[in-house]
Design an enzyme around this catalytic site. Structure first.
Site: not given
Length: 219
Positions: A50-52, A195
């Site tokens: 997912g989000c790096f 986030y």
């Protein structure tokens, strides 16, 4: 509009958009401040979770990891930009290249960390991020890494008695993301934490893994 679109794509409410703005004067560099060239005895591995930004943070906590670099693997376009990957048209996946000292930490331990920092059941998404760029994936660099990756995937399927969503793919070229993505969780901690919280990553990991959630070492 999906929650993913609200958080990760350009047409955002102002508050959320600020979390993804490239900081003015962002410095070059990788997490830990080292590169594989600084430590010729290092090995490397590629993890897509997912989000790096979040994957990078997880591996920076692992003893024996000497550098992490956010980037892209799995697609055909040479040296893609973040915007090109985010469109979903390039087939690239957000990944983190982990350079590590095999005398301190082995690939098996890195796999243990990988599993406990992802939702293992998700397909073409991780947490609030949806689409091919957020597919969880492993890119083994040799037969030994592939065998270990497959063994852990099978162990997870047996443990949870359900289908596992990750893909084990052939090693493809790795392309580093733009400078402002590197070390994002350190350079923009307020935006990053907003986030991560809004995306529900911590809660979902605890739901799946319990006390093992977000592990950075093997017990």
């Amino acid at each position: 509009m999906t929650f993913n679109t609200m958080i990760r794509l350009p047409a955002l409410p102002l508050l959320l958009a600020a979390a993804f703005a490239a900081p003015v004067g962002a410095a070059d560099g990788q997490s830990r401040g080292e590169t594989a060239n600084d430590a010729p005895s290092t090995a490397s591995a590629i993890f897509g979770g997912g989000c790096f930004w979040c994957v990078e943070q997880a591996y920076d906590k692992v003893e024996g990891v000497v550098a992490t670099t956010s980037g892209f693997s799995g697609g055909q376009l040479e040296d893609p930009s973040y915007d090109e990957v985010s469109s979903g048209d390039t087939e690239h996946i957000e990944v983190v290249k982990v350079d590590y000292d095999p005398e301190v930490v082995d690939y098996r331990t890195l796999l243990y960390v990988f599993w406990r920092n992802i939702d293992p059941f998700a397909v073409n998404r991780q947490f609030c991020d949806q689409g091919r760029p957020y597919q969880s994936a492993l890119f083994p660099k040799n037969a030994e890494q592939r065998a270990q990756a497959e063994t852990t995937r099978d162990a997870m399927a047996e443990r949870f008695d359900r289908e596992i969503g990750i893909e084990i793919l052939d090693d493809t070229p790795f392309y580093a993301a733009e400078t402002y993505h590197q070390d994002y969780y350190q350079k923009n901690s307020v935006r990053y934490n907003f986030y991560k919280s809004a995306c529900g990553r911590k809660d979902r990991l605890e739901e799946v893994w319990g006390d093992e959630a977000s592990a950075h070492t093997m017990p």
